[in-house]
Design a protein around this motif. Structure first.
Motif, PDB file in Angstrom:
ATOM      1  N   ALA A  11       0.825  -1.209   0.000  1.00  0.00           N
ATOM      2  CA  ALA A  11       0.000   0.000   0.000  1.00  0.00           C
ATOM      3  C   ALA A  11       0.857   1.255   0.000  1.00  0.00           C
ATOM      4  O   ALA A  11       0.463   2.273  -0.552  1.00  0.00           O
ATOM      5  N   CYS A  12       2.016   1.175   0.623  1.00  0.00           N
ATOM      6  CA  CYS A  12       2.869   2.371   0.715  1.00  0.00           C
ATOM      7  C   CYS A  12       3.480   2.723  -0.638  1.00  0.00           C
ATOM      8  O   CYS A  12       3.579   3.899  -1.000  1.00  0.00           O
ATOM      9  N   GLU A  13       3.903   1.696  -1.376  1.00  0.00           N
ATOM     10  CA  GLU A  13       4.554   1.955  -2.659  1.00  0.00           C
ATOM     11  C   GLU A  13       3.595   2.592  -3.669  1.00  0.00           C
ATOM     12  O   GLU A  13       4.030   3.222  -4.625  1.00  0.00           O
ATOM     13  N   THR A  14       2.292   2.414  -3.479  1.00  0.00           N
ATOM     14  CA  THR A  14       1.332   3.035  -4.401  1.00  0.00           C
ATOM     15  C   THR A  14       1.284   4.543  -4.224  1.00  0.00           C
ATOM     16  O   THR A  14       0.758   5.243  -5.083  1.00  0.00           O
ATOM     17  N   CYS A  64       7.692   6.694  -1.045  1.00  0.00           N
ATOM     18  CA  CYS A  64       6.945   6.180   0.090  1.00  0.00           C
ATOM     19  C   CYS A  64       7.228   4.681   0.159  1.00  0.00           C
ATOM     20  O   CYS A  64       6.954   3.940  -0.791  1.00  0.00           O
ATOM     21  N   LEU A  65       7.795   4.234   1.262  1.00  0.00           N
ATOM     22  CA  LEU A  65       8.233   2.844   1.398  1.00  0.00           C
ATOM     23  C   LEU A  65       7.511   2.179   2.560  1.00  0.00           C
ATOM     24  O   LEU A  65       7.134   2.841   3.527  1.00  0.00           O
ATOM     25  N   THR A  66       7.357   0.875   2.477  1.00  0.00           N
ATOM     26  CA  THR A  66       6.810   0.123   3.609  1.00  0.00           C
ATOM     27  C   THR A  66       7.890   0.048   4.675  1.00  0.00           C
ATOM     28  O   THR A  66       9.043  -0.285   4.388  1.00  0.00           O
ATOM     29  N   TYR A  67       7.524   0.371   5.907  1.00  0.00           N
ATOM     30  CA  TYR A  67       8.504   0.397   6.992  1.00  0.00           C
ATOM     31  C   TYR A  67       9.014  -1.018   7.253  1.00  0.00           C
ATOM     32  O   TYR A  67       8.234  -1.939   7.445  1.00  0.00           O
ATOM     33  N   PRO A  68      10.336  -1.213   7.289  1.00  0.00           N
ATOM     34  CA  PRO A  68      10.888  -2.556   7.524  1.00  0.00           C
ATOM     35  C   PRO A  68      10.841  -2.905   9.017  1.00  0.00           C
ATOM     36  O   PRO A  68      11.793  -2.681   9.762  1.00  0.00           O
ATOM     37  N   ALA A  69       9.745  -3.471   9.436  1.00  0.00           N
ATOM     38  CA  ALA A  69       9.536  -3.741  10.864  1.00  0.00           C
ATOM     39  C   ALA A  69      10.489  -4.791  11.407  1.00  0.00           C
ATOM     40  O   ALA A  69      10.801  -4.793  12.596  1.00  0.00           O
ATOM     41  N   ARG A  70      10.974  -5.688  10.556  1.00  0.00           N
ATOM     42  CA  ARG A  70      11.862  -6.758  11.026  1.00  0.00           C
ATOM     43  C   ARG A  70      13.212  -6.220  11.473  1.00  0.00           C
ATOM     44  O   ARG A  70      13.853  -6.786  12.352  1.00  0.00           O
TER      45      ARG A  70
END
Length: 166
Positions: free
Chosen positions: A30-33, A57-63
């Protein structure tokens, strides 16, 4: 003008509210859109990270907890607020956490010290009161003995007891 404590409290409240209200993210990418949009649009979703350098806009790398430098440098990463970089956010939260821990330990130390001081003080007060009572009792005994001796002397009973022979 806001002082640093109220600013920090406002930031913590804002981040807490942001995480609670922004949990409506769609699964997947969803973030990359939202690439090519603005920082504000990207950060409406709590799982998104905005990189100022690449304007992505990137998906946060939670790992990895912290975003890797290859993804976006901490100075350029924005999460939660567009006007505060991720590095400042981490430092601010660490300082606030440290202050809270130190304040708790100081309060704990002061409470324990005051409690010990208070008990020693109470013991000293009780000892002083016991000494006063003991002194008054001894004075009363001495006065009573003096009065009894005066009465015996007055009636001639101060010598040996005449009934002691029996």
């Amino acid at each position: 003008m806001m002082d640093s404590r109220s600013l920090a409290a406002a930031l913590l409240l804002l981040f807490g509210l942001a995480t609670v209200f922004a949990q409506t993210s769609a699964p997947g990418k969803a973030c990359e859109t939202k690439n090519g949009t603005s920082c504000e649009e990207c950060l409406q979703n709590v799982t998104c990270l905005w990189c100022i350098k690449t304007k992505m806009c990137l998906t946060y790398p939670a790992r990895t907890i912290l975003p890797p430098h290859a993804l976006c440098p901490l100075n350029d990463a924005r999460w939660g607020l567009c006007w505060m970089n991720f590095q400042t956010l981490i430092i601010t939260l660490a300082v606030i956490g440290g202050i809270i821990i130190i304040a708790f330990l100081v309060c704990l130390f002061c409470c324990c010290k005051c409690e010990n001081f208070g008990s020693k003080r109470a013991e000293a007060k009780m000892e002083k009161q016991a000494n006063k009572t003991r002194t008054k009792q001894e004075e009363r005994r001495a006065e009573m003995k003096q009065r009894h001796d005066d009465v015996r002397k007055k009636y001639g009973l101060s010598g040996p007891n005449p009934y002691s022979k029996f």
